[in-house]
Write a protein that holds these residues in place. Structure first.
Motif, mmCIF file in Angstrom:
data_model
loop_
_atom_site.group_PDB
_atom_site.id
_atom_site.type_symbol
_atom_site.label_atom_id
_atom_site.label_comp_id
_atom_site.label_asym_id
_atom_site.label_seq_id
_atom_site.Cartn_x
_atom_site.Cartn_y
_atom_site.Cartn_z
ATOM 1 N N TRP A 173 0.828 -1.202 0.000
ATOM 2 C CA TRP A 173 0.000 0.000 0.000
ATOM 3 C C TRP A 173 0.870 1.264 0.000
ATOM 4 O O TRP A 173 0.596 2.221 -0.733
ATOM 5 N N GLN A 174 1.930 1.268 0.799
ATOM 6 C CA GLN A 174 2.851 2.409 0.833
ATOM 7 C C GLN A 174 3.481 2.628 -0.537
ATOM 8 O O GLN A 174 3.569 3.763 -1.021
ATOM 9 N N HIS A 175 3.913 1.530 -1.163
ATOM 10 C CA HIS A 175 4.539 1.643 -2.485
ATOM 11 C C HIS A 175 3.525 2.113 -3.536
ATOM 12 O O HIS A 175 3.887 2.828 -4.471
ATOM 13 N N CYS A 176 2.278 1.695 -3.383
ATOM 14 C CA CYS A 176 1.223 2.142 -4.302
ATOM 15 C C CYS A 176 1.033 3.654 -4.184
ATOM 16 O O CYS A 176 0.963 4.359 -5.201
ATOM 17 N N GLN A 177 0.982 4.170 -2.979
ATOM 18 C CA GLN A 177 0.815 5.607 -2.774
ATOM 19 C C GLN A 177 2.016 6.384 -3.310
ATOM 20 O O GLN A 177 1.860 7.459 -3.897
ATOM 21 N N MET A 178 3.211 5.840 -3.122
ATOM 22 C CA MET A 178 4.420 6.499 -3.609
ATOM 23 C C MET A 178 4.484 6.504 -5.132
ATOM 24 O O MET A 178 4.939 7.466 -5.745
ATOM 25 N N SER A 179 4.011 5.417 -5.745
ATOM 26 C CA SER A 179 4.123 5.269 -7.198
ATOM 27 C C SER A 179 2.914 5.788 -7.959
ATOM 28 O O SER A 179 2.918 5.804 -9.189
ATOM 29 N N ALA A 180 1.872 6.230 -7.235
ATOM 30 C CA ALA A 180 0.619 6.643 -7.879
ATOM 31 C C ALA A 180 0.814 7.645 -9.020
ATOM 32 O O ALA A 180 0.178 7.516 -10.080
ATOM 33 N N PRO A 181 1.682 8.668 -8.869
ATOM 34 C CA PRO A 181 1.851 9.636 -9.969
ATOM 35 C C PRO A 181 2.329 9.001 -11.273
ATOM 36 O O PRO A 181 2.102 9.556 -12.353
ATOM 37 N N GLN A 182 2.968 7.829 -11.176
ATOM 38 C CA GLN A 182 3.492 7.179 -12.387
ATOM 39 C C GLN A 182 2.378 6.625 -13.273
ATOM 40 O O GLN A 182 2.603 6.361 -14.462
ATOM 41 N N LEU A 183 1.172 6.462 -12.709
ATOM 42 C CA LEU A 183 0.071 5.921 -13.512
ATOM 43 C C LEU A 183 -0.258 6.829 -14.696
ATOM 44 O O LEU A 183 -0.696 6.367 -15.748
ATOM 45 N N ALA A 184 -0.009 8.118 -14.534
ATOM 46 C CA ALA A 184 -0.302 9.079 -15.600
ATOM 47 C C ALA A 184 0.527 8.817 -16.856
ATOM 48 O O ALA A 184 0.184 9.288 -17.944
ATOM 49 N N GLY A 215 -4.239 8.047 -4.282
ATOM 50 C CA GLY A 215 -3.713 9.093 -5.155
ATOM 51 C C GLY A 215 -3.786 8.724 -6.627
ATOM 52 O O GLY A 215 -3.427 9.532 -7.495
ATOM 53 N N LEU A 216 -4.255 7.508 -6.921
ATOM 54 C CA LEU A 216 -4.352 7.082 -8.327
ATOM 55 C C LEU A 216 -5.363 7.932 -9.080
ATOM 56 O O LEU A 216 -5.147 8.285 -10.242
ATOM 57 N N SER A 217 -6.476 8.262 -8.427
ATOM 58 C CA SER A 217 -7.493 9.082 -9.093
ATOM 59 C C SER A 217 -6.933 10.446 -9.458
ATOM 60 O O SER A 217 -7.137 10.947 -10.568
ATOM 61 N N ARG A 218 -6.209 11.041 -8.531
ATOM 62 C CA ARG A 218 -5.642 12.380 -8.760
ATOM 63 C C ARG A 218 -4.633 12.357 -9.898
ATOM 64 O O ARG A 218 -4.573 13.292 -10.711
ATOM 65 N N SER A 219 -3.858 11.290 -9.988
ATOM 66 C CA SER A 219 -2.840 11.223 -11.037
ATOM 67 C C SER A 219 -3.454 11.155 -12.426
ATOM 68 O O SER A 219 -2.825 11.541 -13.411
#
Length: 422
Positions: A173-184, A215-219
């Protein structure tokens, strides 16, 4: 949860081709995970320590299937086979590392990093304890590189949580939050496909909460999910008697990768979130949604922000309802199917069904027919054309919505009076 032999359709020809080509084949991923969960799997992932293309092509030929490349450079290919009424999908790929264990460590989640040789389906290889995570209902990344290697895996992980009732392991979960901006950075088409699968899940509450908290939605350009969302609970059976066309289309492909049921959930979600119209169009464009899907979503976003009292008034005619929907640029008749799926009021479901059945006679190319023919319009208003004609038709449209015009004769009288006064 002991290891059991997975059921692999058309096992014998695969074994024969493995022997003939002297190339061992391993079953990997979803088929084994679903076996442990007691689920049927129609998508079989097969990997080999060499190029499997010859095996895939021969397998397809043997079963009169359809073979095609997924990624020719990396030698990934797929075979589609029909068995009775079931469509089976076999994906063939070479190992992505020097050994099988190293290949499994490069995968997304431990529950998908299990393999077994095709010639001994009871000998399972599970270097990352994926079976234990599945028993404990945990979603765990295979390594800290799982998300950087392919950020789309974060969305896939959310889908797995809903699909298999999993909780996300803390470090993952921590890594998902850290990497969320990369989804863009992921191609819009791939994100759209994953969102379609995500919104096809029966329950969206957990998914959308995590989607916003991560943070995936925001990205992706979605607004922060700080508002309380309600969730559309759809039931196909409920539609069978009141709106049979919607019931029939319920799980059928509808637009892009969405079914009617999942696009209804997607539209319902957009009805609730706070997003400006221009930002919505930009978001939908980035997801590479089709014109059909875009029009549906934009319509329902607009519908939620419009006074729709007219639709529900007893004196409102069905033609007036269609005109009102047309005013909001509804995609007709498709929007009526989606409205039928969304609707909770039995009386309005009957209305949406009735409007849908009228569409063949009341619509031309998705627009409501005029009360007077084009030929008659020219006879009544011979000097009216261009912008002036457009203004006249808009006035007639408004007069119908206000109940001042409802018959062809009333429409003709209105046109004559307007032309005489202008």
């Amino acid at each position: 949860m002991p290891f059991v032999a997975p059921s692999i359709p058309h096992l014998v020809p695969l074994l024969n081709l493995s022997q003939k080509n002297a190339l061992p084949i391993y079953v990997v991923g979803g088929a084994l995970r679903d076996t442990l969960l007691g689920r049927t799997c129609h998508d079989i992932d097969l990997i080999t320590p060499g190029d499997p293309t010859a095996i895939a092509q021969a397998f397809s030929t043997h079963l009169s299937g359809h073979w095609f490349w997924l990624d020719q450079q990396r030698r990934y290919s797929r075979v589609i086979v029909k068995k009775d009424k079931t469509v089976l999908q076999y994906d063939f790929a070479p190992l992505r590392a020097d050994t099988l264990n190293e290949d499994l460590r490069l995968r997304d989640f431990t529950i998908n990093a299990i393999a077994c040789p095709l010639d001994d389906l009871t000998r399972w290889i599970d270097p990352l304890a994926g079976q234990a995570d599945l028993e404990n209902r945990l979603l765990r990344e295979c390594s800290a590189q799982s998300f950087p290697d392919d950020p789309l895996r974060m969305l896939k992980g959310l889908r797995h949580c809903a699909q298999f009732d999993l909780a996300i392991e803390a470090t993952t979960w921590q890594h998902c939050q850290m990497s969320a901006p990369q989804l863009a950075k992921v191609a819009g088409e791939r994100i759209r496909q994953e969102l379609a699968l995500l919104f096809a899940q029966p329950s969206l509450r957990q998914i959308l909460t995590l989607f916003h908290q991560s943070g995936l939605s925001r990205s992706l350009g979605f607004p922060d999910g700080n508002q309380e969302l309600s969730f559309l609970q759809t039931k196909q059976e409920r539609l069978t008697h009141v709106f049979p066309q919607a019931a029939h289309s319920y799980n059928q492909p509808f637009c892009d990768e969405f079914t009617l049921a999942s696009i209804a959930k997607f539209c319902f979600y957009f009805m609730q979130i706070s997003i400006e119209h221009h930002n919505l169009l930009e978001l939908l464009s980035s997801l590479k949604l089709s014109r059909k899907a875009t029009r549906l979503i934009v319509f329902f976003h607009r519908l939620a922000r419009t006074d729709s009292t007219l639709l529900f008034q007893q004196q409102t005619t069905d033609r007036m309802r269609l005109l009102w929907l047309e005013d909001l640029n509804a995609l007709l008749p498709e929007a009526l199917l989606v409205l039928g799926v969304m609707e909770r009021r039995g009386a309005m479901q009957v209305v949406w069904h009735r409007l849908y059945e009228r569409c063949d006679q009341d619509l031309i190319n998705g627009r409501v027919r005029l009360l007077v023919s084009g030929k008659r319009l020219k006879e009544l208003c011979p000097d009216c054309s261009g912008r002036r004609l457009g203004m006249l038709l808009k006035k007639l449209h408004t007069a119908e919505l206000k109940g001042k015009v409802s018959t062809p004769q009333q429409a003709e009288n209105y046109l004559i009076q307007w032309c005489e006064s202008h």
